[in-house]
Design a protein around this motif. Structure first.
Motif, PDB file in Angstrom:
ATOM      1  N   HIS A   3       0.831  -1.218   0.000  1.00  0.00           N
ATOM      2  CA  HIS A   3       0.000   0.000   0.000  1.00  0.00           C
ATOM      3  C   HIS A   3       0.858   1.257   0.000  1.00  0.00           C
ATOM      4  O   HIS A   3       1.802   1.367   0.787  1.00  0.00           O
ATOM      5  N   GLU A  32      -4.258  -3.401   5.420  1.00  0.00           N
ATOM      6  CA  GLU A  32      -5.359  -2.646   4.822  1.00  0.00           C
ATOM      7  C   GLU A  32      -6.024  -1.697   5.824  1.00  0.00           C
ATOM      8  O   GLU A  32      -6.382  -0.569   5.496  1.00  0.00           O
ATOM      9  N   ARG A  87      -3.807   1.270   6.328  1.00  0.00           N
ATOM     10  CA  ARG A  87      -3.886   2.125   5.134  1.00  0.00           C
ATOM     11  C   ARG A  87      -5.144   3.003   5.176  1.00  0.00           C
ATOM     12  O   ARG A  87      -5.101   4.191   4.897  1.00  0.00           O
TER      13      ARG A  87
END
Ligand SMILES: Cc1ncc(COP(=O)(O)O)c(C=O)c1O
Length: 399
Positions: free
Chosen positions: A81, A227, A230
């Motif tokens: 990411h 995730e 992020r």
């Protein structure tokens, strides 16, 4: 020697008409060699992107270029990411926020001030540990010795793009339950054994400042591997908004705009060529400067894909016969504008020098390195003649 050429220019400028003067001045301005210079894409290419921005009227807030750049950058870097930022400093400040780092953080005095400032802006106490005198990165043993019950994280810097001892640092972090945030402002595109150096630690930050290997004029990024993190970085760089009416944390405005992202997309097309040109320049310097007593350079490391952002040399006065500052000045007089990165140490600045860990006796290697370093000009389109001229000056100064 260019000293003569400069003297001739100066004489000619004195004797010249106004028009001649302007022409000569332009030539002599061109001769100033700065420590760095950005490699920019053709303006006509950039204008095509600007036209699209003008058409869409989407200037910032996750616009189409932003989205495209984030994806292409993650692909290029080989990381999971990328979260884009307005600059590297805001990325650092936010990285500390998103992991809710508090108390004390162990960091290096041998870096650009922004590294420590990011701690200060988060009300975190920096604890300086010494560096290894070869690569100038934090020494793992010194990190371990600086841990206290208040330590929550380690903030190392991949200085000059040379990878820190990431394995050892992770071992220490795991043993003591600490987070690791890498200031990778210099380490764009650096790989170790085929994988990105940005994969290490909990987070890494990049800077795309105009002086960096990869630039969007101003810009930066956080590299994350999770995730959920992020997502939270996305909230924090946008005032803390997690939805139209939900604010989850006191975030900041740290968003990259569409013009920066457009430039980033164009820069990606050239980055490999730029790094390979930098490598050529570095090899010319190394060839030219080898065997000069008292002048040390940093060698490449096997298994590392380097990016050559800086060309540091370290002057040992007693072996070289002249001091670092004498050499720095003579280069400048010959229009070669190196920089003493990183002198003074961050631990010398008034805001930080009162800390116990800032004592020079705690940081002997960093003190020594800071007193010896000069970063010589290096950039993708630096003329090799200027490299050879710089080498001649360094050699000739003690002949
Ligand atoms: C090591 C280091 N950290 C942080 C920064 C800050 O990045 P920016 O200028 O993009 O805010 C820089 C350079 O500018 C840097 O060299």
């Amino acid at each position: 020697m260019k000293t003569l050429a400069i003297a001739e220019f100066q004489k000619a400028i004195k004797q010249s008409t106004h028009e001649d003067h302007r022409k000569l001045k332009r030539v002599s301005d061109k001769m100033r060699i700065n420590v760095t210079q950005p490699a920019l894409p053709p303006l006509t290419e950039f204008v095509k992107y600007l036209e699209k921005i003008w058409e869409s009227k989407w200037l910032t807030n996750q616009g189409p270029f932003h989205q495209q750049f984030e994806q292409e950058l993650a692909d290029y870097l080989g990381v999971k990411h990328v979260s884009l930022f307005a600059n590297g400093t805001l990325a650092l400040v936010t990285a500390l926020q998103v992991l809710r780092i508090t108390g004390e953080v162990i960091t290096t005095p041998y870096s650009f001030v922004a590294t420590t400032h990011a701690l200060h802006w988060n009300n975190i106490k920096p604890v300086f540990a010494d560096i290894d005198p070869v690569f100038c990165n934090l020494e793992p043993e010194k990190i371990e010795a600086a841990i206290t019950p208040k330590t929550t994280a380690i903030l190392p810097v991949h200085v000059y793009g040379n990878p820190c001892d990431v394995e050892k640092i992770q071992e220490i972090a795991d043993m003591y339950g600490l987070k690791v945030i890498y200031d990778a402002a210099h380490a764009f595109g650096v790989k170790k054994n085929g994988t990105s150096i940005l994969d290490w630690g909990d987070l890494s930050i990049l800077s795309f400042h105009g002086t960096k290997v990869f630039t969007t004029m101003e810009g930066g990024a956080i590299i994350s591997h999770d995730e959920n993190i992020r997502k939270r970085i996305g909230y924090l760089k946008n005032f803390g908004f997690a939805g139209e009416t939900t604010v989850v944390q006191p975030g900041i405005n740290a968003k990259m705009n569409e013009m920066q992202a457009a430039l980033g997309l164009l820069q990606l097309k050239e980055i490999d060529k730029n790094i390979s040109n930098r490598r050529e320049i570095a090899l010319h310097y190394r060839q030219g400067l080898k065997d000069i007593p008292g002048i040390r350079l940093i060698d490449d490391v096997k298994g590392v894909r380097h990016n050559y952002p800086y060309l540091p040399i370290f002057v040992n006065e007693s072996e070289y016969g002249r001091s670092r500052d004498e050499l720095y000045d003579v280069l400048k007089q010959n229009h070669i504008h190196g920089r003493r990165y990183f002198y003074p140490l961050i631990s010398h600045f008034p805001i930080y020098r009162g800390f116990d860990s800032a004592r020079p006796s705690n940081l002997p290697a960093a003190e020594k390195i800071a007193s010896r370093v000069i970063c010589l000009p290096i950039y993708p389109y630096l003329n090799v003649e200027h490299v050879l001229e710089t080498v001649d000056i360094i050699r000739g100064f003690v002949d």
